[in-house]
Design a protein around this motif. Structure first.
Motif, PDB file in Angstrom:
ATOM      1  N   ALA A  56       7.722   6.712 -15.007  1.00  0.00           N
ATOM      2  CA  ALA A  56       7.062   5.649 -14.250  1.00  0.00           C
ATOM      3  C   ALA A  56       5.769   6.182 -13.647  1.00  0.00           C
ATOM      4  O   ALA A  56       5.772   7.212 -12.957  1.00  0.00           O
ATOM      5  CB  ALA A  56       7.984   5.129 -13.158  1.00  0.00           C
ATOM      6  N   SER A  58       1.445   5.229 -12.177  1.00  0.00           N
ATOM      7  CA  SER A  58       0.689   4.341 -11.296  1.00  0.00           C
ATOM      8  C   SER A  58       0.036   3.178 -12.032  1.00  0.00           C
ATOM      9  O   SER A  58      -0.330   2.184 -11.412  1.00  0.00           O
ATOM     10  CB  SER A  58      -0.380   5.145 -10.549  1.00  0.00           C
ATOM     11  OG  SER A  58      -1.231   5.815 -11.472  1.00  0.00           O
ATOM     12  N   SER A  59      -0.126   3.279 -13.347  1.00  0.00           N
ATOM     13  CA  SER A  59      -0.738   2.208 -14.132  1.00  0.00           C
ATOM     14  C   SER A  59      -0.485   2.431 -15.610  1.00  0.00           C
ATOM     15  O   SER A  59      -0.134   3.541 -16.036  1.00  0.00           O
ATOM     16  CB  SER A  59      -2.254   2.147 -13.883  1.00  0.00           C
ATOM     17  OG  SER A  59      -2.888   3.304 -14.393  1.00  0.00           O
ATOM     18  N   THR A 192       4.980  -5.083 -11.044  1.00  0.00           N
ATOM     19  CA  THR A 192       5.359  -4.289  -9.876  1.00  0.00           C
ATOM     20  C   THR A 192       4.218  -4.320  -8.860  1.00  0.00           C
ATOM     21  O   THR A 192       4.191  -3.510  -7.944  1.00  0.00           O
ATOM     22  CB  THR A 192       5.661  -2.828 -10.264  1.00  0.00           C
ATOM     23  OG1 THR A 192       4.486  -2.245 -10.840  1.00  0.00           O
ATOM     24  CG2 THR A 192       6.802  -2.742 -11.257  1.00  0.00           C
ATOM     25  N   GLY A 195       1.213  -0.770 -11.798  1.00  0.00           N
ATOM     26  CA  GLY A 195       2.053   0.319 -12.278  1.00  0.00           C
ATOM     27  C   GLY A 195       2.175   0.289 -13.781  1.00  0.00           C
ATOM     28  O   GLY A 195       1.727  -0.656 -14.435  1.00  0.00           O
ATOM     29  N   MET A 234       4.492   6.667  -9.889  1.00  0.00           N
ATOM     30  CA  MET A 234       4.778   5.384  -9.260  1.00  0.00           C
ATOM     31  C   MET A 234       5.523   5.610  -7.952  1.00  0.00           C
ATOM     32  O   MET A 234       6.345   6.520  -7.838  1.00  0.00           O
ATOM     33  CB  MET A 234       5.627   4.530 -10.209  1.00  0.00           C
ATOM     34  CG  MET A 234       5.968   3.143  -9.670  1.00  0.00           C
ATOM     35  SD  MET A 234       6.996   2.187 -10.827  1.00  0.00           S
ATOM     36  CE  MET A 234       5.780   1.743 -12.065  1.00  0.00           C
ATOM     37  N   SER A 235       5.256   4.745  -6.966  1.00  0.00           N
ATOM     38  CA  SER A 235       5.950   4.875  -5.686  1.00  0.00           C
ATOM     39  C   SER A 235       7.341   4.251  -5.753  1.00  0.00           C
ATOM     40  O   SER A 235       7.620   3.396  -6.599  1.00  0.00           O
ATOM     41  CB  SER A 235       5.140   4.216  -4.567  1.00  0.00           C
ATOM     42  OG  SER A 235       5.371   2.825  -4.539  1.00  0.00           O
ATOM     43  N   VAL A 238       7.216   0.363  -5.211  1.00  0.00           N
ATOM     44  CA  VAL A 238       6.762  -0.327  -6.418  1.00  0.00           C
ATOM     45  C   VAL A 238       7.857  -0.346  -7.481  1.00  0.00           C
ATOM     46  O   VAL A 238       8.096  -1.359  -8.139  1.00  0.00           O
ATOM     47  CB  VAL A 238       5.476   0.337  -6.949  1.00  0.00           C
ATOM     48  CG1 VAL A 238       5.166  -0.125  -8.360  1.00  0.00           C
ATOM     49  CG2 VAL A 238       4.298   0.031  -6.030  1.00  0.00           C
ATOM     50  N   ALA A 239       8.547   0.780  -7.639  1.00  0.00           N
ATOM     51  CA  ALA A 239       9.622   0.856  -8.633  1.00  0.00           C
ATOM     52  C   ALA A 239      10.762  -0.096  -8.298  1.00  0.00           C
ATOM     53  O   ALA A 239      11.423  -0.632  -9.197  1.00  0.00           O
ATOM     54  CB  ALA A 239      10.137   2.291  -8.731  1.00  0.00           C
TER      55      ALA A 239
END
Length: 377
Positions: A56, A58-59, A192, A195, A234-235, A238-239
């Protein structure tokens, strides 16, 4: 904004799955990057698409970047890339100081043309990687593309940012090549808020990707870095949104399909309108319903008419080889992508659209076409 009909906007689950996972993150104080939501989102998405591993990020752009890095793309390497796409597909090639060569589309799929790809291989036999895009949820002709990449021993990266939930010959989009990427931007079929995800069956490479994405921090007591790293993970919050959204992916695909079929039933009889190609071997997610207009009424006429009624639509992607930043790079093809761009319109495909919304869009398009017909007589 409440009255606006969007092209494709975020749609949270009616069951509130997302808030359950977000609350769990708050309750356990796992707010910062990493945590149980990240771990489980990776596991659940990998299981959904049938891949051995997922990371996972960030983008989707970050996912493409690290896929190129994992494929060994370095300074001066050549990377073949679909030209009919968003800039996020091509930008990571430049991040790696590599050289993009843009490949045309075909009418059968709107995606990378295998004949043009073969021509590109003959011209550039030392290419390092191929990035193929599955535009608007439509699968490229992966059987031929995979065969060519295997023949030339070249890494294949699938930009499936728009095609999570799509299938090619029964196999999920994003799992035919060496690496697959998905985007969870706000306009995607599930979101999300921002992400992406990288998937691959090469677990050793994916462990390396995870290492790079967390600043390449060596396993030392102190902060030590022997390689260049990236802040790409990914945070956990967000996940959590992603885990909730994944539960309703099939529902979203079903609604997107309904929207497409509604448009096709209502508009296909109109002169000079053709719909994006749906092939027997392709089960798309119908992310955006797109048409081409080949008569005197132009895409801008429809876009402006919808805009006046607070309805969002969009032209087909402008090919990368026509973009000011990328026009200096080589292009292989017969300008199919240019024709699609000049004639194409993406219609409102928001999964929150009502029957009334769909009727309104169709009525406006029919009016534009009929008025244009009478005007040209």
């Amino acid at each position: 904004m409440e009255d606006k009909i969007f092209l494709s906007s975020p749609h949270m689950s009616d069951e509130g799955y997302e808030m359950q996972y977000i609350k769990e993150a708050f309750d356990t104080n796992w707010i910062s990057p990493l945590g149980e939501n990240v771990n489980q989102f990776e596991k659940e998405l990998a299981e959904k698409v049938g891949s051995k591993s997922a990371v996972a990020l960030s983008s989707g752009t970050a996912a493409i970047h690290l896929a190129l890095k994992a494929a060994g793309v370095m300074d001066g390497d050549i990377v073949f890339c679909s030209t009919l796409t968003f800039a996020a597909t091509a930008n990571p090639i430049i991040y790696q100081n590599a050289i993009p060569v843009f490949i045309d589309s075909d009418y059968e799929t709107w995606n990378m043309c295998p004949k043009s790809l073969e021509e590109a291989f003959l011209k550039y036999p030392n290419v390092k990687a191929v990035i193929v895009v599955h535009l608007y949820g439509l699968s490229a002709n992966m059987e031929k593309i995979v065969h060519l990449c295997q023949e030339y021993n070249v890494a294949l990266i699938e930009d499936a940012a728009e095609s999570l939930g799509s299938y090619y010959r029964g196999q999920p989009s994003g799992t035919h090549g060496d690496y697959g990427i998905y985007s969870f931007n706000g306009n995607k079929i599930i979101t999300t808020s921002g992400g992406g995800m990288l998937v691959s069956n090469n677990e050793m490479k994916m462990d390396k990707v995870k290492f790079w994405a967390t600043q390449s921090r060596d396993p030392a007591r102190h902060y030590q870095h022997s390689e260049l790293g990236f802040n790409y993970r990914m945070s956990n919050i967000v996940a959590g949104i992603g885990r909730g959204q994944l539960k309703v992916l099939d529902q979203r695909v079903e609604k997107k399909k309904y929207i497409f079929e509604y448009y096709r039933n209502e508009l296909s009889s109109l002169k000079d309108i053709e719909f994006m190609p749906i092939n027997d071997w392709n089960e798309p997610n119908y992310w955006l319903s797109a048409i081409t207009m080949n008569g005197k009424i132009r895409p801008l006429n429809v876009i402006e008419a919808l805009e006046k009624e607070n309805i969002e639509s969009r032209p087909i992607w402008k090919p990368m080889h026509l973009q000011p930043f990328f026009e200096k790079y080589d292009f292989i093809g017969t300008n199919v992508s240019e024709e699609l761009f000049e004639n194409g319109v993406c219609l409102p495909s928001d999964t929150k659209m009502t029957e009334k919304d769909l009727e309104k869009v169709v009525d406006i398009i029919k009016t534009v076409m009929l008025v244009g017909t009478h005007a040209s007589m």
